[in-house]
Scaffold this motif. Sequence first.
Motif, PDB file in Angstrom:
ATOM      1  N   TYR A  33       0.659  -1.427   0.209  1.00 24.33           N
ATOM      2  CA  TYR A  33      -0.018   0.341   0.008  1.00 24.33           C
ATOM      3  C   TYR A  33       1.051   0.721   0.232  1.00 24.33           C
ATOM      4  O   TYR A  33       1.189   1.488   1.236  1.00 24.33           O
ATOM      5  CB  TYR A  33      -0.876   0.187   1.377  1.00 24.33           C
ATOM      6  N   ASP A  34       0.676   1.964  -1.061  1.00 29.01           N
ATOM      7  CA  ASP A  34       1.914   3.145  -1.243  1.00 29.01           C
ATOM      8  C   ASP A  34       1.852   4.664  -0.883  1.00 29.01           C
ATOM      9  O   ASP A  34       0.362   4.927  -1.763  1.00 29.01           O
ATOM     10  CB  ASP A  34       2.525   3.052  -2.496  1.00 29.01           C
ATOM     11  N   VAL A  35       2.070   4.610   0.384  1.00 32.56           N
ATOM     12  CA  VAL A  35       1.689   6.264   0.362  1.00 32.56           C
ATOM     13  C   VAL A  35       2.075   7.198  -0.041  1.00 32.56           C
ATOM     14  O   VAL A  35       3.921   7.092   0.778  1.00 32.56           O
ATOM     15  CB  VAL A  35       1.398   6.365   2.111  1.00 32.56           C
ATOM     16  N   PRO A 139      11.580   5.976  -6.049  1.00 29.88           N
ATOM     17  CA  PRO A 139       9.826   5.999  -5.848  1.00 29.88           C
ATOM     18  C   PRO A 139       8.948   7.217  -6.634  1.00 29.88           C
ATOM     19  O   PRO A 139       9.594   8.410  -5.828  1.00 29.88           O
ATOM     20  CB  PRO A 139       9.827   5.883  -3.862  1.00 29.88           C
ATOM     21  N   GLY A 140       8.045   6.843  -5.851  1.00 31.72           N
ATOM     22  CA  GLY A 140       6.916   7.934  -6.370  1.00 31.72           C
ATOM     23  C   GLY A 140       5.975   7.421  -7.738  1.00 31.72           C
ATOM     24  O   GLY A 140       5.139   7.919  -7.602  1.00 31.72           O
ATOM     25  N   PHE A 141       6.240   6.620  -9.098  1.00 33.62           N
ATOM     26  CA  PHE A 141       5.229   6.351  -9.557  1.00 33.62           C
ATOM     27  C   PHE A 141       5.614   4.372  -9.628  1.00 33.62           C
ATOM     28  O   PHE A 141       6.639   4.063  -9.678  1.00 33.62           O
ATOM     29  CB  PHE A 141       6.032   7.227 -10.849  1.00 33.62           C
ATOM     30  N   GLY A 142       4.211   4.031 -10.869  1.00 33.16           N
ATOM     31  CA  GLY A 142       4.542   2.619 -11.018  1.00 33.16           C
ATOM     32  C   GLY A 142       5.377   2.477 -12.236  1.00 33.16           C
ATOM     33  O   GLY A 142       5.100   3.495 -12.687  1.00 33.16           O
ATOM     34  N   GLY A 143       5.480   1.472 -12.530  1.00 31.44           N
ATOM     35  CA  GLY A 143       5.467   0.793 -13.924  1.00 31.44           C
ATOM     36  C   GLY A 143       7.265   1.654 -14.529  1.00 31.44           C
ATOM     37  O   GLY A 143       7.700   1.516 -15.764  1.00 31.44           O
ATOM     38  N   GLN A 144       7.634   1.663 -13.374  1.00 34.03           N
ATOM     39  CA  GLN A 144       9.431   2.011 -14.099  1.00 34.03           C
ATOM     40  C   GLN A 144      10.412   0.997 -14.235  1.00 34.03           C
ATOM     41  O   GLN A 144       9.895  -0.027 -13.609  1.00 34.03           O
ATOM     42  CB  GLN A 144      10.286   3.125 -12.791  1.00 34.03           C
ATOM     43  N   VAL A 172      11.741  -5.817  -1.459  1.00 37.01           N
ATOM     44  CA  VAL A 172      12.386  -5.307  -3.211  1.00 37.01           C
ATOM     45  C   VAL A 172      11.099  -4.813  -3.147  1.00 37.01           C
ATOM     46  O   VAL A 172      10.207  -5.123  -4.133  1.00 37.01           O
ATOM     47  CB  VAL A 172      12.948  -6.250  -3.695  1.00 37.01           C
ATOM     48  N   ASP A 173      11.376  -3.325  -4.379  1.00 38.07           N
ATOM     49  CA  ASP A 173      10.200  -2.569  -4.696  1.00 38.07           C
ATOM     50  C   ASP A 173      10.317  -1.843  -5.669  1.00 38.07           C
ATOM     51  O   ASP A 173      12.193  -1.084  -5.200  1.00 38.07           O
ATOM     52  CB  ASP A 173       9.522  -1.655  -3.266  1.00 38.07           C
ATOM     53  N   GLY A 174      10.092  -1.742  -7.047  1.00 37.50           N
ATOM     54  CA  GLY A 174      10.302  -0.952  -8.271  1.00 37.50           C
ATOM     55  C   GLY A 174      10.950  -2.151  -9.739  1.00 37.50           C
ATOM     56  O   GLY A 174      12.453  -2.919  -9.291  1.00 37.50           O
ATOM     57  N   GLY A 195       3.897  -3.990  -8.562  1.00 36.26           N
ATOM     58  CA  GLY A 195       2.917  -3.089  -9.252  1.00 36.26           C
ATOM     59  C   GLY A 195       2.043  -3.749 -10.565  1.00 36.26           C
ATOM     60  O   GLY A 195       1.692  -4.990 -10.674  1.00 36.26           O
ATOM     61  N   SER A 196       2.987  -2.775 -11.498  1.00 39.14           N
ATOM     62  CA  SER A 196       2.314  -2.952 -12.634  1.00 39.14           C
ATOM     63  C   SER A 196       2.370  -4.397 -13.609  1.00 39.14           C
ATOM     64  O   SER A 196       1.858  -5.137 -13.946  1.00 39.14           O
ATOM     65  CB  SER A 196       3.678  -1.645 -14.284  1.00 39.14           C
ATOM     66  N   ALA A 197       3.608  -5.178 -12.935  1.00 40.03           N
ATOM     67  CA  ALA A 197       3.626  -6.168 -13.969  1.00 40.03           C
ATOM     68  C   ALA A 197       2.566  -7.494 -13.911  1.00 40.03           C
ATOM     69  O   ALA A 197       2.431  -8.216 -14.185  1.00 40.03           O
ATOM     70  CB  ALA A 197       5.228  -7.304 -13.791  1.00 40.03           C
TER      71      ALA A 197
HETATM   72  C1  DX5 Z   1       6.959   2.987  -6.381  1.00 42.94           C
HETATM   73  C2  DX5 Z   1       5.918   2.361  -5.698  1.00 42.94           C
HETATM   74  C3  DX5 Z   1       6.245   0.957  -5.752  1.00 42.94           C
HETATM   75  C4  DX5 Z   1       5.113   1.008  -7.037  1.00 42.94           C
HETATM   76  C5  DX5 Z   1       6.100  -0.339  -7.654  1.00 42.94           C
HETATM   77  O1  DX5 Z   1       7.148   4.516  -5.556  1.00 42.94           O
HETATM   78  O2  DX5 Z   1       6.771   2.539  -4.008  1.00 42.94           O
HETATM   79  O3  DX5 Z   1       5.505  -0.016  -4.053  1.00 42.94           O
HETATM   80  O4  DX5 Z   1       3.783   0.876  -6.959  1.00 42.94           O
HETATM   81  O5  DX5 Z   1       5.242  -0.398  -8.872  1.00 42.94           O
HETATM   82  P1  DX5 Z   1       6.318  -0.991  -9.897  1.00 42.94           P
HETATM   83  O6  DX5 Z   1       6.573  -2.769  -9.823  1.00 42.94           O
HETATM   84  O7  DX5 Z   1       5.177  -0.884 -11.442  1.00 42.94           O
HETATM   85  O8  DX5 Z   1       7.542  -0.906 -10.385  1.00 42.94           O
END
Ligand code: DX5
Length: 220
Positions: A33-35, A139-144, A172-174, A195-197
């Motif tokens: 849950y990304d805040v 951090p900040g966006f998904g799909g990178q 691990v995140d991202g 996330g996106s995957a």
């Molecule tokens: C990015 C977030 C991630 C994001 C990952 O700032 O912390 O949790 O949702 O997204 P993907 O898996 O698409 O990189």
Amino acid sequence: MIKIAPSLLAADYLNIGGEIRRMADAGADYLHYDVMDGCFVPNITFGPGVAKVAATCGLPVDAHLMIVNPEKYVDAFAEAGCSIITVHAEATNHLHRALQQIRAAGCLAGVALNPATSPECLRYVLGDFDLALVMTVNPGFGGQKLIPGCVQKIAEIRRMLDGAGCDAVIEVDGGVNTDTAPMLMRAGATLLVAGSALYGAPDARAFIDTIRAQYANIAR
Ligand code: DX5
Ligand code: ZN
């Protein structure tokens, strides 16, 4: 055992409950849950109110607070029913105090590190956290795309934890997908955020099963 945490950031917000249940049915372990506050990162997402709803949908909530002064909101996310609360080492002047606050609120405590942050900042709080979250994108966006230089940091943290006899989890995140997961698990990660995957996969269960099979091969 490898654990998988789908990131709600990539879900269809018109159907948040259904999107969380879909991941629970596919075999996910947590809901990530990304805040975001528009200050620590250039994007704004959801707060404790939506977390309260998310926590009722079948997965324990892993709250990743990308917000300045996270101490101000730790109790609100704990009261919302989050199981893990992770703060960024860069976002607080008092990391040790924030971790104590999270545990006092009855949650598992995590420390997140941006790609440019040294793992050394974990050394003097070893034992005070349950999870180290290594960001493999900014951090900040998904799909990178995953930043390859961050993978070595996972291995460094693994060595630090093992050397200290510390059983904290490395998350691990991202940029996690079925192509990047093997090197992350090989480096020592045991909790992967996707996330996106994962939300974009045609078959979420097949995605999760693939990563579990990859882990079983590595662990052998
Ligand atoms: C990015 C977030 C991630 C994001 C990952 O700032 O912390 O949790 O949702 O997204 P993907 O898996 O698409 O990189
Ligand atoms: Zn995250």
